[in-house]
Enzyme design. Structure first.
Site, short mmCIF file in Angstrom:
data_model
loop_
_atom_site.label_atom_id
_atom_site.label_comp_id
_atom_site.label_asym_id
_atom_site.label_seq_id
_atom_site.Cartn_x
_atom_site.Cartn_y
_atom_site.Cartn_z
NE ARG A 1 1.89 -21.13 -6.47
CZ ARG A 1 1.00 -21.10 -7.45
NH1 ARG A 1 1.39 -21.21 -8.71
NH2 ARG A 1 -0.29 -20.92 -7.19
NE ARG B 1 34.84 36.25 2.17
CZ ARG B 1 34.75 37.04 1.11
NH1 ARG B 1 35.68 37.97 0.89
NH2 ARG B 1 33.75 36.91 0.27
NE ARG C 1 15.43 14.60 3.86
CZ ARG C 1 16.24 14.81 4.91
NH1 ARG C 1 17.38 15.45 4.74
NH2 ARG C 1 15.87 14.39 6.09
CB ALA D 1 31.81 34.02 -1.60
CE1 TYR E 1 19.23 19.22 3.98
CE2 TYR E 1 20.30 20.65 5.57
CZ TYR E 1 19.32 19.75 5.25
OH TYR E 1 18.40 19.37 6.20
CD GLN F 1 -9.94 -19.31 6.19
OE1 GLN F 1 -9.28 -18.58 5.44
NE2 GLN F 1 -10.60 -20.36 5.75
CG LEU G 1 -12.07 -14.94 -0.20
CD1 LEU G 1 -12.22 -16.27 -0.93
CD2 LEU G 1 -12.74 -14.98 1.16
CG ASN H 1 -1.31 -17.58 -7.19
OD1 ASN H 1 -1.79 -17.48 -6.07
ND2 ASN H 1 -2.05 -17.72 -8.28
#
Length: 465
Positions: free
Chosen positions: A15, A447, A340, A430, A373, A79, A8, A235
């Site tokens: 509430r 660079r 992720r 780098a 990243y 219902q 049900l 409830n």
């Protein structure tokens, strides 16, 4: 076992003060209705029918998403007029042509009911001992629950709602109705139409079946929950929090019995669908949700959230958010790593501090230690990514891949502009911006020339005086 579960789930849940169906609210990351459906399935029910009403489309979509390809499938009956629990069961019987077998009626907001309880509930009517059985419990605080009145032989006489209890009944009748029922399907179909809406709410109440069956000369029994938590419903938001705490307590106790350690079991939230191997340690403020699988001898947390992921043996996952990822054995993550969906970290690899990885494969023994990243990337074995390096995978319209070979060394503050490929044993200087493919074994530098202007600081100071 020929058993049907009618669940049900049509109520308004006023509430809860929510714009969503009450049964869609989650406990430990899992919607309440799914807890009940999974318990019925595990108990061996061959047919599962959910009666929907308020927010019917939301509940249907939730069920279809989780069970559309599973057997048995989950049927829904709407219902449209909420005229009580007896009415809900009646329309389910008629819509699904149920006239025999065992029928167990459960509430969709009863998330802690266990499969074994449902199985014993079904057995109580399948053995022809009873035409109906009421699930009862003795909670620490019985106020608010209907009380079960029994005669001197221990047979149920009737169910008295809390508001109708006399002070003496309130004090002495401690056996409470959990709101779930099991029936002989033939007897249920035969007598369900006898329920009358002769009450202040003008609704058809399923508990009336107790007296209806007894009046017809049928036996009605009780099944007492050995663990009262099985019969606790939700409830309100406060009860949702209380049930969540009880669910956490039950799950963590079972895991500890199976060899998992918790630094503080009150500060770890584990999904009922998660699996954790022995000798794994769960640190405080850790959430392991969904169908996550964690193998043996791992350190998980603190301050970690893992959802629908697979974690191998001997992994350390510290202050990490991991969403739909796979970590093989001896992987180290964090602190403060964000992994992720689609991330696959091979054995011995590392995602360090303030690292974000998305839809990428990090090769065996490769390291992304800090402030980087990596997105849409395939990375080979034993690669080292310097601090502050980024794969620039998005051009504003589409995502592009980056391929990094084995044993590549990427210097700090490197931009790899996809689509780009870096060959085996290559070295990237780098602070380079790599826009073209780098051959195997090559050194790539990009660079601008450094300029030095002697005395610039003093000259600037004189101009501002």
């Amino acid at each position: 076992m020929d058993a049907t579960a009618i669940i049900l789930a049509a109520g308004e849940g006023t509430r809860m003060k929510s714009k969503h169906a009450k049964v869609s609210h989650s406990i430990l990351g899992k919607p309440m209705i799914l807890w009940v459906v999974d318990a019925a399935r595990a108990a061996g029910c061959t047919r599962i029918i959910v009666v929907v009403g308020s927010h019917a489309n939301e509940v249907r979509e939730l069920l279809n998403t989780h069970y559309q390809e599973q057997t048995p499938c989950v049927e829904t009956v709407e219902q449209t007029e909420r005229l009580g629990t007896g009415h809900a069961v009646k329309i389910a019987l008629e819509a699904c042509d149920i006239q025999s077998g065992s029928v167990v009626v459960l509430n969709g907001d009863l998330p802690l009911i266990q499969p074994d309880t449902i199985s014993r509930f079904i057995d109580s009517v399948a053995s022809d001992n009873y035409a109906g059985t009421v699930l009862t419990m003795t909670p620490p605080q019985p106020f608010g629950y209907g009380r079960v009145q029994m005669d001197t032989t221990g047979s149920i006489v009737r169910i008295i709602e809390q508001k109708d209890c006399t002070p003496e009944q309130d004090a002495n009748l401690l056996e409470c109705n959990a709101g779930c029922y099991a029936f002989n399907g033939e007897q249920l179909a035969k007598h369900i139409g006898s329920i009358r809406a002769e009450n202040a709410q003008h609704e058809y109440y399923l508990p009336d079946m107790v007296e209806i069956l007894k009046a017809a000369g049928e036996r009605v029994g009780i099944l007492h929950c050995s663990d009262y938590r099985d019969g606790l419903g939700v409830n309100s938001r406060a009860q949702l929090a209380e049930i969540t705490a009880l669910a956490r307590e039950r799950i963590n106790a079972q895991l500890m019995d199976n060899g998992v350690s918790f630094i503080d079991p009150l500060q770890a939230w584990i999904s009922p669908d998660a699996q954790i191997g022995c000798d794994t340690v769960i640190w405080p403020q850790t959430h392991v949700l969904g169908h996550t699988i964690i193998d043996e001898n791992c350190q998980i947390g603190p301050n970690t959230r893992i959802i629908d992921s697979i974690i191998g043996k001997d992994c350390i996952v510290d202050e990490t958010v991991a969403l739909e990822v796979q970590l093989e054995d001896q992987v180290t993550c964090g602190p403060r790593a964000y992994l992720r969906a689609g991330t696959h970290m091979l054995a011995g690899s590392k995602a360090g501090t303030h690292v974000e990885i998305k839809k990428s494969t990090i090769g065996e023994g490769s390291k992304v230690p800090h402030l980087s990243y990596i997105g849409d990337t395939t990375m080979g074995a034993n690669v080292n990514i310097g601090a502050g390096s980024i794969t620039c995978n998005y051009d504003g319209a589409r995502k592009h891949p980056t391929h990094i070979g084995d044993r590549v060394f990427v210097g700090s503050d490197t931009m790899m502009v996809a689509p780009v490929s870096i060959g085996n044993d290559a070295i990237i200087g780098a602070s380079s911006c790599i826009t073209r493919d780098v051959p195997d074994g090559a050194l790539a530098l990009e660079r601008s020339n450094q300029r030095i202007i002697e005395g610039y600081g003093a000259a600037k100071k004189r101009r501002t005086q």
